[in-house]
Design a protein around this motif. Structure first.
Motif, mmCIF file in Angstrom:
data_model
loop_
_atom_site.group_PDB
_atom_site.id
_atom_site.type_symbol
_atom_site.label_atom_id
_atom_site.label_comp_id
_atom_site.label_asym_id
_atom_site.label_seq_id
_atom_site.Cartn_x
_atom_site.Cartn_y
_atom_site.Cartn_z
ATOM 1 N N LEU A 270 0.832 -1.206 0.000
ATOM 2 C CA LEU A 270 0.000 0.000 0.000
ATOM 3 C C LEU A 270 0.869 1.259 0.000
ATOM 4 O O LEU A 270 0.566 2.235 -0.695
ATOM 5 N N ALA A 271 1.955 1.221 0.757
ATOM 6 C CA ALA A 271 2.849 2.385 0.809
ATOM 7 C C ALA A 271 3.489 2.641 -0.552
ATOM 8 O O ALA A 271 3.619 3.791 -0.990
ATOM 9 N N VAL A 272 3.885 1.569 -1.226
ATOM 10 C CA VAL A 272 4.469 1.713 -2.566
ATOM 11 C C VAL A 272 3.439 2.308 -3.519
ATOM 12 O O VAL A 272 3.735 3.214 -4.307
ATOM 13 N N LEU A 273 2.218 1.810 -3.437
ATOM 14 C CA LEU A 273 1.163 2.308 -4.308
ATOM 15 C C LEU A 273 0.845 3.773 -4.000
ATOM 16 O O LEU A 273 0.668 4.590 -4.913
ATOM 17 N N ASP A 274 0.800 4.104 -2.719
ATOM 18 C CA ASP A 274 0.480 5.480 -2.336
ATOM 19 C C ASP A 274 1.524 6.467 -2.830
ATOM 20 O O ASP A 274 1.199 7.627 -3.130
ATOM 21 N N ALA A 275 2.769 6.013 -2.921
ATOM 22 C CA ALA A 275 3.829 6.893 -3.422
ATOM 23 C C ALA A 275 3.664 7.202 -4.908
ATOM 24 O O ALA A 275 4.279 8.140 -5.417
ATOM 25 N N GLN A 276 2.814 6.408 -5.592
ATOM 26 C CA GLN A 276 2.585 6.610 -7.025
ATOM 27 C C GLN A 276 1.229 7.247 -7.294
ATOM 28 O O GLN A 276 0.759 7.245 -8.431
ATOM 29 N N GLN A 277 0.593 7.796 -6.275
ATOM 30 C CA GLN A 277 -0.774 8.301 -6.431
ATOM 31 C C GLN A 277 -0.858 9.296 -7.571
ATOM 32 O O GLN A 277 -0.144 10.312 -7.588
ATOM 33 N N PRO A 278 -1.739 9.033 -8.541
ATOM 34 C CA PRO A 278 -1.861 9.948 -9.684
ATOM 35 C C PRO A 278 -2.699 11.170 -9.329
ATOM 36 O O PRO A 278 -3.360 11.207 -8.276
ATOM 37 N N THR A 279 -2.677 12.151 -10.178
ATOM 38 C CA THR A 279 -3.539 13.316 -10.010
ATOM 39 C C THR A 279 -4.998 12.848 -9.989
ATOM 40 O O THR A 279 -5.414 12.071 -10.835
ATOM 41 N N GLY A 280 -5.734 13.294 -8.993
ATOM 42 C CA GLY A 280 -7.119 12.876 -8.897
ATOM 43 C C GLY A 280 -7.278 11.539 -8.214
ATOM 44 O O GLY A 280 -8.383 11.003 -8.167
ATOM 45 N N GLY A 281 -6.193 10.994 -7.651
ATOM 46 C CA GLY A 281 -6.286 9.681 -7.030
ATOM 47 C C GLY A 281 -7.022 9.675 -5.711
ATOM 48 O O GLY A 281 -7.667 8.689 -5.362
ATOM 49 N N ALA A 282 -6.949 10.752 -4.955
ATOM 50 C CA ALA A 282 -7.582 10.778 -3.645
ATOM 51 C C ALA A 282 -9.084 10.926 -3.780
ATOM 52 O O ALA A 282 -9.595 11.510 -4.726
ATOM 53 N N GLN A 283 -9.800 10.377 -2.785
ATOM 54 C CA GLN A 283 -11.242 10.538 -2.770
ATOM 55 C C GLN A 283 -11.639 11.292 -1.506
ATOM 56 O O GLN A 283 -10.938 11.282 -0.524
#
Length: 283
Positions: A270-283
Protein backbone atom coordinates in the motif's frame (compact mmCIF):
# COMPACT_ATOMS: atom_id res chain seq x y z
CA UNK A 1 -7.41 8.80 -28.90
CA UNK A 2 -8.90 9.70 -25.50
CA UNK A 3 -8.38 13.16 -24.05
CA UNK A 4 -5.71 13.77 -21.38
CA UNK A 5 -8.49 14.49 -18.87
CA UNK A 6 -10.18 11.14 -19.57
CA UNK A 7 -6.87 9.27 -19.32
CA UNK A 8 -6.19 10.99 -15.99
CA UNK A 9 -9.65 10.10 -14.69
CA UNK A 10 -9.35 6.41 -15.61
CA UNK A 11 -5.76 6.16 -14.32
CA UNK A 12 -6.90 7.55 -10.97
CA UNK A 13 -9.74 5.01 -10.88
CA UNK A 14 -7.29 2.18 -11.64
CA UNK A 15 -5.06 3.36 -8.78
CA UNK A 16 -8.01 3.25 -6.38
CA UNK A 17 -9.06 -0.19 -7.65
CA UNK A 18 -5.56 -1.50 -6.90
CA UNK A 19 -5.73 0.06 -3.45
CA UNK A 20 -9.16 -1.42 -2.69
CA UNK A 21 -7.92 -4.86 -3.77
CA UNK A 22 -4.86 -4.65 -1.52
CA UNK A 23 -7.00 -3.60 1.42
CA UNK A 24 -9.33 -6.56 0.90
CA UNK A 25 -6.36 -8.89 0.49
CA UNK A 26 -5.00 -7.69 3.82
CA UNK A 27 -8.34 -8.46 5.52
CA UNK A 28 -8.06 -12.16 4.66
CA UNK A 29 -4.30 -12.37 4.21
CA UNK A 30 -4.81 -13.82 0.75
CA UNK A 31 -6.58 -13.41 -2.56
CA UNK A 32 -5.81 -13.35 -6.25
CA UNK A 33 -4.09 -10.02 -5.77
CA UNK A 34 -1.64 -10.40 -8.65
CA UNK A 35 -4.51 -10.57 -11.12
CA UNK A 36 -6.35 -7.68 -9.45
CA UNK A 37 -3.32 -5.41 -9.70
CA UNK A 38 -2.60 -6.42 -13.27
CA UNK A 39 -6.18 -6.04 -14.48
CA UNK A 40 -7.06 -2.75 -12.75
CA UNK A 41 -6.57 -0.58 -15.84
CA UNK A 42 -8.99 -2.73 -17.84
CA UNK A 43 -11.60 -2.73 -15.07
CA UNK A 44 -11.29 1.03 -14.55
CA UNK A 45 -11.88 1.59 -18.26
CA UNK A 46 -14.89 -0.71 -18.35
CA UNK A 47 -16.61 0.62 -15.23
CA UNK A 48 -15.56 4.27 -15.24
CA UNK A 49 -15.47 5.04 -18.96
CA UNK A 50 -17.36 2.60 -21.17
CA UNK A 51 -20.30 1.04 -19.37
CA UNK A 52 -23.76 2.49 -18.81
CA UNK A 53 -24.65 1.82 -15.17
CA UNK A 54 -26.85 3.10 -12.38
CA UNK A 55 -24.82 2.36 -9.24
CA UNK A 56 -27.86 2.51 -6.95
CA UNK A 57 -29.89 0.32 -9.35
CA UNK A 58 -27.55 -2.59 -10.15
CA UNK A 59 -30.37 -4.53 -11.84
CA UNK A 60 -31.52 -1.61 -14.04
CA UNK A 61 -32.74 -3.20 -17.26
CA UNK A 62 -30.84 -0.75 -19.47
CA UNK A 63 -27.43 -1.47 -17.92
CA UNK A 64 -24.46 -2.83 -19.77
CA UNK A 65 -23.65 -6.32 -18.45
CA UNK A 66 -20.14 -7.25 -17.22
CA UNK A 67 -19.60 -11.00 -16.89
CA UNK A 68 -16.68 -12.27 -14.83
CA UNK A 69 -16.03 -15.65 -16.41
CA UNK A 70 -12.82 -16.07 -14.41
CA UNK A 71 -14.62 -16.12 -11.07
CA UNK A 72 -11.40 -16.28 -9.04
CA UNK A 73 -10.86 -12.61 -10.03
CA UNK A 74 -13.72 -11.68 -7.67
CA UNK A 75 -11.51 -9.45 -5.51
CA UNK A 76 -10.69 -7.43 -8.64
CA UNK A 77 -14.35 -7.04 -9.62
CA UNK A 78 -15.33 -6.09 -6.06
CA UNK A 79 -12.71 -3.35 -6.18
CA UNK A 80 -14.19 -2.08 -9.45
CA UNK A 81 -17.72 -2.19 -8.02
CA UNK A 82 -16.48 -0.21 -5.01
CA UNK A 83 -14.96 2.36 -7.36
CA UNK A 84 -18.16 2.53 -9.42
CA UNK A 85 -20.27 3.11 -6.30
CA UNK A 86 -22.26 -0.12 -6.62
CA UNK A 87 -20.86 -1.43 -3.32
CA UNK A 88 -20.27 0.98 -0.38
CA UNK A 89 -16.70 1.27 0.86
CA UNK A 90 -17.66 0.28 4.41
CA UNK A 91 -18.32 -3.27 3.16
CA UNK A 92 -14.69 -3.69 2.14
CA UNK A 93 -13.72 -4.93 5.61
CA UNK A 94 -16.24 -7.78 5.33
CA UNK A 95 -14.38 -9.41 2.41
CA UNK A 96 -14.44 -13.19 2.77
CA UNK A 97 -16.34 -13.16 6.09
CA UNK A 98 -19.36 -15.32 6.87
CA UNK A 99 -22.48 -13.60 5.60
CA UNK A 100 -20.55 -11.06 3.54
CA UNK A 101 -21.76 -9.88 0.16
CA UNK A 102 -18.12 -10.18 -0.92
CA UNK A 103 -17.26 -13.90 -0.76
CA UNK A 104 -13.77 -14.92 -1.83
CA UNK A 105 -15.14 -16.64 -4.93
CA UNK A 106 -17.68 -14.51 -6.77
CA UNK A 107 -21.35 -15.56 -6.65
CA UNK A 108 -24.10 -13.65 -8.40
CA UNK A 109 -26.65 -14.41 -5.67
CA UNK A 110 -24.54 -12.57 -3.09
CA UNK A 111 -23.08 -9.50 -4.76
CA UNK A 112 -24.85 -6.60 -6.51
CA UNK A 113 -23.27 -6.03 -9.90
CA UNK A 114 -22.01 -9.63 -10.15
CA UNK A 115 -23.92 -10.87 -13.19
CA UNK A 116 -22.86 -14.54 -13.12
CA UNK A 117 -21.17 -17.04 -10.82
CA UNK A 118 -18.11 -17.64 -12.96
CA UNK A 119 -16.07 -20.18 -11.06
CA UNK A 120 -16.44 -22.88 -13.71
CA UNK A 121 -13.88 -21.58 -16.19
CA UNK A 122 -14.72 -21.45 -19.87
CA UNK A 123 -18.45 -20.84 -19.36
CA UNK A 124 -18.63 -17.04 -19.41
CA UNK A 125 -18.48 -16.49 -23.15
CA UNK A 126 -21.27 -19.01 -23.75
CA UNK A 127 -23.46 -17.20 -21.22
CA UNK A 128 -22.51 -13.87 -22.82
CA UNK A 129 -23.67 -15.12 -26.23
CA UNK A 130 -27.06 -16.02 -24.76
CA UNK A 131 -27.36 -12.66 -23.00
CA UNK A 132 -26.38 -10.74 -26.12
CA UNK A 133 -28.96 -12.65 -28.18
CA UNK A 134 -31.64 -11.99 -25.55
CA UNK A 135 -30.90 -8.28 -25.41
CA UNK A 136 -31.01 -8.05 -29.19
CA UNK A 137 -34.43 -9.72 -29.25
CA UNK A 138 -35.59 -7.05 -26.79
CA UNK A 139 -34.16 -4.31 -29.02
CA UNK A 140 -31.97 -3.25 -26.10
CA UNK A 141 -28.94 -1.05 -26.84
CA UNK A 142 -27.08 -2.56 -23.86
CA UNK A 143 -23.65 -4.12 -24.28
CA UNK A 144 -22.50 -7.45 -22.90
CA UNK A 145 -18.86 -7.42 -21.84
CA UNK A 146 -17.38 -10.82 -21.02
CA UNK A 147 -14.11 -10.93 -19.13
CA UNK A 148 -11.99 -14.06 -19.24
CA UNK A 149 -8.49 -15.35 -18.54
CA UNK A 150 -6.03 -16.67 -21.08
CA UNK A 151 -6.22 -20.05 -19.36
CA UNK A 152 -9.83 -20.27 -20.50
CA UNK A 153 -8.57 -20.41 -24.07
CA UNK A 154 -7.83 -24.07 -23.28
CA UNK A 155 -11.57 -24.74 -23.05
CA UNK A 156 -13.43 -25.99 -26.11
CA UNK A 157 -16.59 -24.22 -24.94
CA UNK A 158 -14.81 -20.89 -25.43
CA UNK A 159 -14.28 -21.55 -29.11
CA UNK A 160 -17.78 -22.95 -29.62
CA UNK A 161 -19.11 -19.70 -28.17
CA UNK A 162 -16.74 -17.68 -30.36
CA UNK A 163 -18.14 -19.38 -33.46
CA UNK A 164 -21.71 -18.86 -32.27
CA UNK A 165 -21.17 -15.15 -31.59
CA UNK A 166 -19.86 -14.57 -35.10
CA UNK A 167 -22.60 -16.71 -36.65
CA UNK A 168 -25.28 -14.68 -34.89
CA UNK A 169 -23.53 -11.39 -35.71
CA UNK A 170 -23.48 -10.21 -32.10
CA UNK A 171 -22.17 -6.69 -32.46
CA UNK A 172 -23.38 -5.99 -28.90
CA UNK A 173 -20.78 -8.37 -27.43
CA UNK A 174 -17.26 -7.40 -26.34
CA UNK A 175 -14.94 -10.13 -25.04
CA UNK A 176 -11.86 -9.21 -23.04
CA UNK A 177 -9.02 -11.69 -22.59
CA UNK A 178 -6.53 -11.05 -19.78
CA UNK A 179 -3.25 -12.39 -21.11
CA UNK A 180 -1.03 -12.60 -18.02
CA UNK A 181 0.42 -15.97 -19.09
CA UNK A 182 -0.32 -17.61 -15.75
CA UNK A 183 -2.66 -20.43 -14.82
CA UNK A 184 -2.80 -22.97 -12.03
CA UNK A 185 -0.39 -25.41 -13.68
CA UNK A 186 2.16 -22.87 -14.92
CA UNK A 187 2.76 -20.60 -17.89
CA UNK A 188 -0.44 -20.53 -19.97
CA UNK A 189 1.32 -20.54 -23.32
CA UNK A 190 3.42 -23.54 -22.27
CA UNK A 191 0.44 -25.49 -20.93
CA UNK A 192 -1.39 -25.21 -24.25
CA UNK A 193 -0.03 -22.86 -26.90
CA UNK A 194 -2.64 -20.35 -28.04
CA UNK A 195 -0.72 -17.96 -30.27
CA UNK A 196 -1.21 -16.35 -32.75
CA UNK A 197 -4.29 -15.11 -30.93
CA UNK A 198 -5.12 -12.18 -33.18
CA UNK A 199 -5.20 -14.42 -36.22
CA UNK A 200 -7.26 -17.06 -34.43
CA UNK A 201 -9.99 -14.67 -33.30
CA UNK A 202 -10.05 -12.95 -36.69
CA UNK A 203 -10.47 -16.33 -38.40
CA UNK A 204 -13.50 -16.93 -36.18
CA UNK A 205 -15.06 -13.76 -37.58
CA UNK A 206 -14.35 -11.31 -34.74
CA UNK A 207 -13.16 -7.69 -34.81
CA UNK A 208 -9.83 -8.02 -32.98
CA UNK A 209 -7.56 -5.62 -31.11
CA UNK A 210 -4.49 -6.42 -29.02
CA UNK A 211 -3.14 -3.86 -26.55
CA UNK A 212 -0.90 -3.39 -23.56
CA UNK A 213 -3.51 -3.86 -20.84
CA UNK A 214 -1.53 -1.65 -18.46
CA UNK A 215 -1.41 1.31 -20.86
CA UNK A 216 -4.43 3.36 -19.83
CA UNK A 217 -4.68 5.38 -23.04
CA UNK A 218 -4.37 2.28 -25.22
CA UNK A 219 -7.04 0.41 -23.24
CA UNK A 220 -9.49 3.32 -23.40
CA UNK A 221 -8.90 3.66 -27.14
CA UNK A 222 -9.47 -0.07 -27.66
CA UNK A 223 -12.75 -0.01 -25.72
CA UNK A 224 -13.92 3.03 -27.70
CA UNK A 225 -13.09 1.35 -31.00
CA UNK A 226 -14.81 -1.86 -29.94
CA UNK A 227 -17.95 -0.05 -28.80
CA UNK A 228 -18.12 2.14 -31.91
CA UNK A 229 -17.04 -0.43 -34.50
CA UNK A 230 -19.37 -0.33 -37.48
CA UNK A 231 -20.70 -3.72 -38.37
CA UNK A 232 -22.25 -6.79 -36.81
CA UNK A 233 -19.06 -8.57 -35.76
CA UNK A 234 -18.54 -9.47 -32.11
CA UNK A 235 -15.48 -7.67 -30.73
CA UNK A 236 -12.53 -9.00 -28.74
CA UNK A 237 -9.82 -7.04 -26.91
CA UNK A 238 -6.69 -9.04 -26.08
CA UNK A 239 -5.00 -7.36 -23.12
CA UNK A 240 -1.40 -8.21 -22.24
CA UNK A 241 -1.03 -7.51 -18.52
CA UNK A 242 1.58 -7.87 -15.79
CA UNK A 243 0.54 -9.61 -12.60
CA UNK A 244 1.24 -7.43 -9.57
CA UNK A 245 1.32 -4.24 -11.66
CA UNK A 246 2.00 -1.13 -9.57
CA UNK A 247 3.88 -2.89 -6.77
CA UNK A 248 7.38 -3.65 -8.09
CA UNK A 249 8.27 -6.29 -5.50
CA UNK A 250 5.11 -8.21 -6.48
CA UNK A 251 5.68 -7.64 -10.21
CA UNK A 252 9.07 -9.33 -9.86
CA UNK A 253 7.97 -12.21 -7.63
CA UNK A 254 7.92 -15.73 -9.02
CA UNK A 255 4.34 -16.35 -10.01
CA UNK A 256 2.23 -19.41 -10.53
CA UNK A 257 -1.34 -18.16 -10.66
CA UNK A 258 -1.42 -17.19 -6.97
CA UNK A 259 1.13 -14.74 -5.53
CA UNK A 260 2.18 -15.31 -1.94
CA UNK A 261 2.05 -12.10 0.11
CA UNK A 262 3.44 -12.16 3.64
CA UNK A 263 1.53 -10.56 6.53
CA UNK A 264 3.90 -7.59 6.77
CA UNK A 265 3.86 -6.97 3.02
CA UNK A 266 0.31 -5.71 2.63
CA UNK A 267 1.11 -2.37 4.24
CA UNK A 268 4.39 -2.19 2.34
CA UNK A 269 2.51 -2.72 -0.91
CA UNK A 270 0.00 0.00 0.00
CA UNK A 271 2.85 2.38 0.81
CA UNK A 272 4.47 1.71 -2.57
CA UNK A 273 1.16 2.31 -4.31
CA UNK A 274 0.48 5.48 -2.34
CA UNK A 275 3.83 6.89 -3.42
CA UNK A 276 2.59 6.61 -7.02
CA UNK A 277 -0.77 8.30 -6.43
CA UNK A 278 -1.86 9.95 -9.68
CA UNK A 279 -3.54 13.32 -10.01
CA UNK A 280 -7.12 12.88 -8.90
CA UNK A 281 -6.29 9.68 -7.03
CA UNK A 282 -7.58 10.78 -3.65
CA UNK A 283 -11.24 10.54 -2.77
Amino acid sequence: MPSPAEIEKVAAAAWRIRRYALRMGEVQGQGYIGQALGYADVLATAFCHTMQLRPLEPEWEGRDRFLLSHGHYAIALYAALLEAGVIPEEELESYGADGSRLPMSGMATYTPGMEISGGSLGQGLSIAVGMALGLRHKNSPALVINSMSDGELDEGSTWEAAMSAAHHELGNLINIVDINRQQADGNSQQILGYEPLQDKWASFGWYVQRVDGNDTAAVIDAFDKAKNHVGKQPRVILCDTLMGKGVPFLEERDKNHFIRVEADEWQKALAVLDAQQPTGGAQ
